[in-house]
Scaffold this active site. Structure first.
Site, PDB file in Angstrom:
ATOM      1  N   GLU A 160      -1.815   8.011  -4.283  1.00 45.60           N
ATOM      2  CA  GLU A 160      -2.078   7.608  -5.670  1.00 45.60           C
ATOM      3  C   GLU A 160      -3.514   7.957  -6.075  1.00 45.60           C
ATOM      4  O   GLU A 160      -4.401   7.980  -5.210  1.00 45.60           O
ATOM      5  CB  GLU A 160      -1.810   6.102  -5.855  1.00 45.60           C
ATOM      6  CG  GLU A 160      -2.716   5.202  -5.054  1.00 45.60           C
ATOM      7  CD  GLU A 160      -2.322   3.713  -5.175  1.00 45.60           C
ATOM      8  OE1 GLU A 160      -1.189   3.365  -4.839  1.00 45.60           O
ATOM      9  OE2 GLU A 160      -3.179   2.930  -5.599  1.00 45.60           O
ATOM     10  N   HIS A 166      -0.521   0.398  -9.819  1.00 42.44           N
ATOM     11  CA  HIS A 166      -1.330  -0.455  -8.932  1.00 42.44           C
ATOM     12  C   HIS A 166      -2.015  -1.584  -9.731  1.00 42.44           C
ATOM     13  O   HIS A 166      -3.242  -1.671  -9.770  1.00 42.44           O
ATOM     14  CB  HIS A 166      -2.376   0.393  -8.181  1.00 42.44           C
ATOM     15  CG  HIS A 166      -2.869  -0.259  -6.922  1.00 42.44           C
ATOM     16  ND1 HIS A 166      -3.229   0.436  -5.798  1.00 42.44           N
ATOM     17  CD2 HIS A 166      -3.074  -1.573  -6.619  1.00 42.44           C
ATOM     18  CE1 HIS A 166      -3.644  -0.401  -4.860  1.00 42.44           C
ATOM     19  NE2 HIS A 166      -3.549  -1.628  -5.331  1.00 42.44           N
ATOM     20  N   ARG A 210       0.848  -1.194   0.000  1.00 43.58           N
ATOM     21  CA  ARG A 210       0.000   0.000   0.000  1.00 43.58           C
ATOM     22  C   ARG A 210       0.878   1.235   0.000  1.00 43.58           C
ATOM     23  O   ARG A 210       1.965   1.232   0.609  1.00 43.58           O
ATOM     24  CB  ARG A 210      -0.853   0.065   1.265  1.00 43.58           C
ATOM     25  CG  ARG A 210      -2.185  -0.649   1.179  1.00 43.58           C
ATOM     26  CD  ARG A 210      -3.150  -0.013   0.159  1.00 43.58           C
ATOM     27  NE  ARG A 210      -4.388  -0.743   0.041  1.00 43.58           N
ATOM     28  CZ  ARG A 210      -4.606  -1.769  -0.788  1.00 43.58           C
ATOM     29  NH1 ARG A 210      -3.641  -2.193  -1.587  1.00 43.58           N
ATOM     30  NH2 ARG A 210      -5.781  -2.357  -0.846  1.00 43.58           N
TER      31      ARG A 210
HETATM   32  C1  8YV Z   1      -6.836  -3.894  -6.257  1.00 45.65           C
HETATM   33  C2  8YV Z   1      -5.507  -4.308  -4.121  1.00 45.65           C
HETATM   34  O1  8YV Z   1      -6.408  -3.683  -7.550  1.00 45.65           O
HETATM   35  O2  8YV Z   1      -6.883  -6.105  -3.534  1.00 45.65           O
HETATM   36  C3  8YV Z   1      -6.244  -5.136  -3.144  1.00 45.65           C
HETATM   37  O3  8YV Z   1      -6.175  -4.822  -1.943  1.00 45.65           O
HETATM   38  O4  8YV Z   1      -4.764  -3.469  -3.770  1.00 45.65           O
HETATM   39  C4  8YV Z   1      -5.672  -4.524  -5.571  1.00 45.65           C
HETATM   40  O5  8YV Z   1      -5.763  -5.881  -5.850  1.00 45.65           O
HETATM   41  C5  8YV Z   1      -7.452  -2.625  -5.794  1.00 45.65           C
HETATM   42  O6  8YV Z   1      -7.481  -2.416  -4.442  1.00 45.65           O
HETATM   43  C6  8YV Z   1      -8.846  -2.556  -6.419  1.00 45.65           C
HETATM   44  O7  8YV Z   1      -9.860  -2.514  -5.514  1.00 45.65           O
END
Ligand code: 8YV
Length: 330
Positions: free
Chosen positions: A268, A286, A239
């Protein structure tokens, strides 16, 4: 009357039509990123919401949306949701673990390899037309095979990366985590538990795979980077905010560490301008879970959770299952 749900970002048509057979669905085909005020307005009278990591669900929003019973996120991480505030108001929260583990581990390993072997930096050089000759020391990087792989965090994704390193690349694997794995899982992962200071000092390639929490904020800053080997790489697929991006840019500029690979950023989709200026970095938007089949599996699981939550059955992956007992009576 059928329950009303909001799908806050564009998703697969198949998922929208499946939700449509249970609910009155308002979706977001234009994929607009709604402000908190707009999200709140659209949530009026809705019992459920399908969100991604880009929607913030906090106490103020919950108080303004009293009909809401379930917040189903298409993500494994849920730091965008105030789970305590949801639980206090009897709102169920679900996430999408497991279905993205191997895909995300593949990507973490790929980003680490690209970082170690300077793939982005050399491609940019080639695209700029600067490649005139082969040279013995051109874009020499660090080896991956046999190097020490360090993992900060050791959940499902960390363990899947550890296996890749240990079994596929002959890497000694070390890790640090809030709690040590039980011996069977540790043996299966081929990883050895060390202190955070040892992890920083001994890793050749350090990957961050811990969830975001206030305690994890800037877990890697100037002081931690200074403890790493000058030849080491740092890869963050966890993150934004776990790394102090300004401190990292400075450490890369001054070669405190060799290189970094980042898939997630503080604030971001804005990226710290100093990160864009350093060459020894691989930057991706991401996308660690972004394989077609995994994104579909994530969306399907989020939809399964929403359908279960609002039709009185247990959702497959609830974050605060303790609210389930109260849901049916609301
Ligand atoms: C996603 C992520 O692309 O699952 C997670 O926590 O960070 C990623 O897989 C993103 O959060 C979309 O909701």
């Amino acid at each position: 009357m059928r329950p009303k749900v909001l799908v806050a970002r564009r998703v697969f048509d198949s998922v929208i039509s499946r939700l449509g057979s249970h609910f009155e669905v308002e979706s977001n085909p234009a994929d607009a990123v709604w402000s908190p005020a707009e999200l709140t307005a659209r949530l009026q009278g809705k019992q459920g919401v399908f969100v991604t990591g880009s929607a913030r669900i906090d106490a103020a929003l919950l108080d303004a949306c009293p009909a809401l019973k379930a917040v189903c996120s298409m993500s494994v991480g849920y730091n965008h949701i105030d789970v305590a505030a949801c639980t206090a108001r009897g709102v169920l929260v679900t996430n999408t673990p497991d279905v993205l583990t191997e895909t995300t581990a593949d990507f973490g390993f790929a980003l680490m390899m690209a970082t170690a072997r300077r793939i982005s930096e050399s491609e940019h050089y080639l695209r700029r037309g600067e490649w005139k000759n082969w040279a013995y020391d051109q874009f020499t990087g660090g080896d991956v095979h046999g190097a020490t792989l360090g993992l900060l965090g050791m959940g499902r994704i960390g363990r899947a990366i550890a296996k890749r390193g240990a079994l596929g690349f002959g890497m000694p694997v070390i890790y640090h985590n809030r709690s040590r794995l039980d011996p069977a899982l540790e043996a299966e992962s081929g990883a050895r538990y060390v202190s955070k200071a040892e992890l920083l000092a001994q890793s050749d390639h350090l990957l961050l795979v811990l969830p975001y929490s206030p305690e994890a904020h800037h877990a890697i800053g100037a002081a931690e980077l200074a403890l790493m080997k000058r030849t080491a790489t740092l890869t963050n697929i966890a993150r934004g905010g776990i790394v102090d991006d300004a401190a990292l840019a400075e450490a890369l500029r001054t070669h405190v560490i060799a290189a970094a690979g980042l898939d997630v950023f503080e604030g971001e989709p804005t990226v710290h301008p100093a990160l864009l200026k350093v060459p020894n970095i691989v930057l991706t938007p991401h996308i660690a879970s972004a394989s077609v089949s995994t994104r579909l599996a994530m969306a399907d699981l989020a939809a399964d959770n929403l359908i279960a939550a609002l039709t009185g059955t247990a959702p497959p992956t609830a974050v605060n299952p303790q609210v389930l007992a109260g849901l049916s009576s609301r």
